[in-house]
Write an enzyme that holds these catalytic residues in place. Structure first.
Site, PDB file in Angstrom:
ATOM      1  N   THR A  75      49.895 -40.357 -27.584  1.00 12.27           N
ATOM      2  CA  THR A  75      48.484 -40.624 -27.874  1.00 12.27           C
ATOM      3  C   THR A  75      48.214 -40.369 -29.353  1.00 12.27           C
ATOM      4  O   THR A  75      48.698 -39.381 -29.901  1.00 12.27           O
ATOM      5  CB  THR A  75      47.600 -39.697 -27.013  1.00 12.27           C
ATOM      6  OG1 THR A  75      47.884 -39.960 -25.638  1.00 12.27           O
ATOM      7  CG2 THR A  75      46.121 -39.948 -27.270  1.00 12.27           C
ATOM      8  N   SER A 105      47.168 -42.262 -33.458  1.00 11.25           N
ATOM      9  CA  SER A 105      47.346 -43.472 -34.272  1.00 11.25           C
ATOM     10  C   SER A 105      48.825 -43.820 -34.466  1.00 11.25           C
ATOM     11  O   SER A 105      49.185 -45.008 -34.479  1.00 11.25           O
ATOM     12  CB  SER A 105      46.647 -43.300 -35.622  1.00 11.25           C
ATOM     13  OG  SER A 105      47.094 -42.137 -36.283  1.00 11.25           O
ATOM     14  N   ASP A 121      55.926 -39.582 -29.338  1.00 11.84           N
ATOM     15  CA  ASP A 121      54.537 -39.183 -29.597  1.00 11.84           C
ATOM     16  C   ASP A 121      54.429 -38.558 -30.991  1.00 11.84           C
ATOM     17  O   ASP A 121      55.436 -38.129 -31.572  1.00 11.84           O
ATOM     18  CB  ASP A 121      54.082 -38.165 -28.530  1.00 11.84           C
ATOM     19  CG  ASP A 121      52.565 -38.059 -28.440  1.00 11.84           C
ATOM     20  OD1 ASP A 121      51.853 -38.723 -29.224  1.00 11.84           O
ATOM     21  OD2 ASP A 121      52.086 -37.296 -27.575  1.00 11.84           O
ATOM     22  N   ASP A 145      50.357 -32.954 -34.766  1.00 10.67           N
ATOM     23  CA  ASP A 145      49.411 -32.542 -35.811  1.00 10.67           C
ATOM     24  C   ASP A 145      50.086 -31.638 -36.838  1.00 10.67           C
ATOM     25  O   ASP A 145      49.732 -31.657 -38.007  1.00 10.67           O
ATOM     26  CB  ASP A 145      48.222 -31.811 -35.177  1.00 10.67           C
ATOM     27  CG  ASP A 145      47.463 -32.717 -34.233  1.00 10.67           C
ATOM     28  OD1 ASP A 145      47.205 -33.874 -34.618  1.00 10.67           O
ATOM     29  OD2 ASP A 145      47.162 -32.294 -33.107  1.00 10.67           O
ATOM     30  N   GLY A 160      47.600 -32.121 -29.567  1.00  8.64           N
ATOM     31  CA  GLY A 160      46.430 -32.004 -28.717  1.00  8.64           C
ATOM     32  C   GLY A 160      45.096 -32.053 -29.419  1.00  8.64           C
ATOM     33  O   GLY A 160      44.070 -31.735 -28.825  1.00  8.64           O
ATOM     34  N   GLU A 175      50.702 -34.835 -22.198  1.00 11.36           N
ATOM     35  CA  GLU A 175      51.684 -34.926 -23.283  1.00 11.36           C
ATOM     36  C   GLU A 175      52.816 -33.927 -23.075  1.00 11.36           C
ATOM     37  O   GLU A 175      53.986 -34.253 -23.241  1.00 11.36           O
ATOM     38  CB  GLU A 175      50.999 -34.665 -24.638  1.00 11.36           C
ATOM     39  CG  GLU A 175      50.087 -35.808 -25.062  1.00 11.36           C
ATOM     40  CD  GLU A 175      49.429 -35.577 -26.417  1.00 11.36           C
ATOM     41  OE1 GLU A 175      48.906 -36.545 -26.973  1.00 11.36           O
ATOM     42  OE2 GLU A 175      49.429 -34.442 -26.907  1.00 11.36           O
ATOM     43  N   LYS A 234      52.342 -33.916 -41.961  1.00 10.64           N
ATOM     44  CA  LYS A 234      52.318 -33.036 -40.783  1.00 10.64           C
ATOM     45  C   LYS A 234      53.256 -31.831 -40.913  1.00 10.64           C
ATOM     46  O   LYS A 234      53.245 -30.953 -40.051  1.00 10.64           O
ATOM     47  CB  LYS A 234      52.674 -33.832 -39.522  1.00 10.64           C
ATOM     48  CG  LYS A 234      51.826 -35.076 -39.285  1.00 10.64           C
ATOM     49  CD  LYS A 234      50.364 -34.711 -39.091  1.00 10.64           C
ATOM     50  CE  LYS A 234      49.447 -35.907 -38.874  1.00 10.64           C
ATOM     51  NZ  LYS A 234      49.660 -36.662 -37.681  1.00 10.64           N
TER      52      LYS A 234
HETATM   53  C1  5RP Z   1      47.061 -36.132 -29.573  1.00 12.11           C
HETATM   54  C2  5RP Z   1      48.218 -35.759 -30.429  1.00 12.11           C
HETATM   55  C3  5RP Z   1      48.586 -36.695 -31.527  1.00 12.11           C
HETATM   56  O1  5RP Z   1      49.919 -37.058 -31.362  1.00 12.11           O
HETATM   57  C4  5RP Z   1      48.372 -36.033 -32.852  1.00 12.11           C
HETATM   58  O2  5RP Z   1      46.994 -35.670 -32.954  1.00 12.11           O
HETATM   59  C5  5RP Z   1      48.766 -36.942 -34.020  1.00 12.11           C
HETATM   60  O3  5RP Z   1      47.866 -37.999 -34.130  1.00 12.11           O
HETATM   61  P1  5RP Z   1      48.040 -39.129 -35.213  1.00 12.11           P
HETATM   62  O4  5RP Z   1      49.300 -39.877 -34.883  1.00 12.11           O
HETATM   63  O5  5RP Z   1      46.810 -39.968 -35.046  1.00 12.11           O
HETATM   64  O6  5RP Z   1      48.113 -38.477 -36.563  1.00 12.11           O
HETATM   65  O7  5RP Z   1      48.841 -34.744 -30.258  1.00 12.11           O
HETATM   66  O8  5RP Z   1      46.835 -35.172 -28.575  1.00 12.11           O
END
Ligand code: 5RP
Length: 228
Positions: free
Chosen positions: A25, A27, A81, A84, A95, A103, A121
């Site tokens: 989940t 972008s 996946d 953050d 999350g 997840e 990240k």
């Molecule tokens: C959602 C998550 C996402 O993988 C995390 O927030 C990264 O998001 P993005 O790819 O938009 O930077 O853990 O629960």
């Protein structure tokens, strides 16, 4: 092409015919879902998917990817996946979007869990840039919060988008966004939060990532944990 898209496309190279693939989940995960749909449409890739959130399930469905429900699976071949935060020992914080229960189930169920992210990240310790999301059973939120405060944490219930109520997850839980003393390492934090009654799940993914792909200014490389 941006770094998130680039790293997602790299992860798609690990997908083979016949696999059951977990969809993350966010972008970065969205780019991965889109690429799977392209491979299925243009190159005849045959896979089944399982989604970590309603939003990802909707995206997969709209792109005509075959999808099964979480309750029908016992293990999956691959889970891809985003994250953050990623620490030098390969612990993840996830999350932000509060879909961490599914997840983490998929990360654990996968024969291989590939994390995809851009270099923004990478952090030195968990909780450096974000609070730690902790999903709690609604009636237990005050007791769980008190237990977490006794461990030195500060924070509270995540507000809803309008700011006039509290965030409710797709399973009907609340989310406590908590900040801990940065001297606590990921292993200790993971154990302490796991041991807190009323906590359903939390965003620290400790020793779950098998492979971490990082894109940095157009170059994708595999992240090596320090000391490895
Ligand atoms: C959602 C998550 C996402 O993988 C995390 O927030 C990264 O998001 P993005 O790819 O938009 O930077 O853990 O629960």
């Amino acid at each position: 092409m941006n770094d998130k898209q680039l790293v997602a496309l790299e992860a798609a190279k690990y997908v083979k015919d016949g696999m059951l693939v977990g969809l993350g989940t966010g972008s970065t995960a969205n780019y991965f879902i889109d690429e799977l749909a392209r491979l299925a449409r243009d190159e005849g890739l045959k896979i089944t998917t399982v989604a970590s959130s309603t939003i990802s399930a909707q995206r997969a469905q709209s792109l005509h990817l075959p999808i099964v429900a979480l309750e029908h699976i016992r293990e999956i071949d691959l889970y891809v996946d985003g994250a953050d935060e990623i620490t030098p020992d390969k612990t993840l914080l996830k999350g932000r979007g509060s879909d961490l229960v599914k997840e983490k189930l998929l990360a654990k169920a996968a024969k291989e869990f590939i994390t995809v992210a851009d270099s923004s990240k990478l952090v030195s310790h968990i909780g450096q840039n974000f609070v730690i999301p902790i999903e709690v059973i609604p009636f237990a939120w005050q007791l769980a919060k008190k237990s977490l405060e006794d461990l030195g944490a500060e924070g509270g219930l995540r507000p809803n988008a309008a700011g006039d109520g509290f965030w409710i997850t797709s399973h009907g839980s609340y989310v406590l966004d908590m900040k801990f003393d940065k001297s606590l390492d990921a292993s200790t934090l993971n154990a302490l939060i796991n041991n807190t009654p009323g906590v359903l799940e939390h965003g620290i993914f400790y020793k779950l990532a098998d492979r971490i792909l990082i894109a940095d200014n157009g170059i994708v490389s595999e992240y090596q944990a320090s000391g490895q």
